[in-house]
Design an enzyme around this catalytic site. Structure first.
Site, PDB file in Angstrom:
ATOM      1  N   GLN A  52      69.647 -11.149 -22.760  1.00  0.00           N
ATOM      2  CA  GLN A  52      68.372 -10.457 -22.925  1.00  0.00           C
ATOM      3  C   GLN A  52      67.497 -11.168 -23.958  1.00  0.00           C
ATOM      4  O   GLN A  52      66.324 -11.456 -23.702  1.00  0.00           O
ATOM      5  CB  GLN A  52      68.611  -9.013 -23.371  1.00  0.00           C
ATOM      6  N   THR A  83      71.898   1.852 -17.324  1.00  0.00           N
ATOM      7  CA  THR A  83      71.045   1.421 -18.425  1.00  0.00           C
ATOM      8  C   THR A  83      69.630   1.262 -17.888  1.00  0.00           C
ATOM      9  O   THR A  83      69.455   0.769 -16.762  1.00  0.00           O
ATOM     10  CB  THR A  83      71.514   0.092 -19.037  1.00  0.00           C
ATOM     11  N   ASN A  84      68.648   1.673 -18.661  1.00  0.00           N
ATOM     12  CA  ASN A  84      67.254   1.505 -18.248  1.00  0.00           C
ATOM     13  C   ASN A  84      66.834   0.042 -18.277  1.00  0.00           C
ATOM     14  O   ASN A  84      66.237  -0.473 -17.330  1.00  0.00           O
ATOM     15  CB  ASN A  84      66.328   2.314 -19.167  1.00  0.00           C
ATOM     16  N   THR A  85      67.139  -0.638 -19.372  1.00  0.00           N
ATOM     17  CA  THR A  85      66.643  -2.004 -19.573  1.00  0.00           C
ATOM     18  C   THR A  85      67.044  -2.935 -18.440  1.00  0.00           C
ATOM     19  O   THR A  85      66.224  -3.729 -17.950  1.00  0.00           O
ATOM     20  CB  THR A  85      67.152  -2.576 -20.909  1.00  0.00           C
ATOM     21  N   CYS A 196      65.940   5.095 -22.640  1.00  0.00           N
ATOM     22  CA  CYS A 196      67.118   4.295 -22.963  1.00  0.00           C
ATOM     23  C   CYS A 196      68.280   5.270 -22.935  1.00  0.00           C
ATOM     24  O   CYS A 196      68.194   6.356 -23.514  1.00  0.00           O
ATOM     25  CB  CYS A 196      66.986   3.624 -24.326  1.00  0.00           C
ATOM     26  N   THR A 197      69.352   4.896 -22.275  1.00  0.00           N
ATOM     27  CA  THR A 197      70.424   5.866 -22.045  1.00  0.00           C
ATOM     28  C   THR A 197      71.112   6.309 -23.327  1.00  0.00           C
ATOM     29  O   THR A 197      71.766   7.351 -23.343  1.00  0.00           O
ATOM     30  CB  THR A 197      71.462   5.288 -21.065  1.00  0.00           C
ATOM     31  N   GLU A 198      70.955   5.545 -24.428  1.00  0.00           N
ATOM     32  CA  GLU A 198      71.561   5.963 -25.690  1.00  0.00           C
ATOM     33  C   GLU A 198      70.727   6.984 -26.463  1.00  0.00           C
ATOM     34  O   GLU A 198      71.248   7.653 -27.358  1.00  0.00           O
ATOM     35  CB  GLU A 198      71.801   4.751 -26.609  1.00  0.00           C
TER      36      GLU A 198
END
Length: 228
Positions: A52, A83-85, A196-198
């Site tokens: 990334q 994950t979104n990213t 963001c999944t976190e």
């Protein structure tokens, strides 16, 4: 019940949430001892994060495409990128599959539209907030997407990678996120996407004056609906 394929490990903290949510949602729908049929391929997030930062998205996509083929070979009838990213490489992953990829941004847009909202703030990694791949997917559904200013984006991104992905949840960071949300609301945001999944480890509805849209839960709900 169809089998749900999960491409996880980005980070494993949120992948664990996916697993918990999928099983809880299936039990709620079917009762008794029912749980979700799922297969998980968990990558090494350190390798993905390096790609990334280096902008090597095609190579990262190759890693996820191999993972996708693995979960399909293991019996998955539909696949989630947890994950979104990494939905930046969703098309590359879908091309590797013969089963559907359930896109996280679509599940999120569906929920926002069901809520009757059109103008939403977006919190996520810098990649998600600043690049077009996610915002344009939402805009194509008729949503106006607002992102924090440069200082706010830096805060949100730092907390994700330096704290939440490591399982660290700090009250001071929650206050920082609440300040960013307040800024978005002042700009006209009717709701906020926790993109963001976190972030759901840190922020819940009780921490926001406007509706929040928790993408991990929304993705899991859409997956269970499709599987059943």
């Amino acid at each position: 019940m169809k089998t749900i394929g999960l491409i996880g490990g980005m980070s494993w903290e949120s992948s664990a949430e996916y697993y918990r949510l999928l099983n809880e949602l299936v039990r709620e729908r079917l009762g008794g001892l029912h749980s979700a049929r799922c297969v998980l391929y968990s990558v090494d997030f350190a390798e993905i994060e390096q790609l990334q930062v280096a902008g090597e998205w095609e190579q990262a996509g190759e890693v996820l495409a191999r993972a996708a083929k693995g979960v399909e070979a293991a019996g998955a009838d539909l696949v989630l990128i947890c994950t979104n990213t990494m939905h930046k490489v969703a098309e590359q992953v879908q091309e590797a599959l013969s089963v559907p990829l359930l896109h996280l941004a679509d599940a999120t847009a569906d929920a926002v539209l069901r809520g009757g909202l059109r103008r939403v703030g977006l919190l996520g990694t810098a990649f998600t907030m600043e690049q077009d791949f996610y915002r344009e997917r939402l805009a194509a559904r008729g949503l106006e997407v607002l992102v924090p200013d440069a200082e706010g984006r830096a805060l949100v991104h730092r907390v994700i990678y330096e704290e939440l992905c490591l399982g660290e949840v700090h009250a001071r960071s929650r206050v920082g996120y609440q300040n960013v949300i307040a800024d978005l609301v002042r700009e006209g945001a009717e709701g906020v996407i926790l993109g963001c999944t976190e972030i759901e480890l840190l922020i819940g509805q009780e921490h926001s004056p406007v509706p929040v849209f928790p993408t991990t839960r929304l993705h899991a709900e859409a997956a269970v609906a499709a599987a059943l």
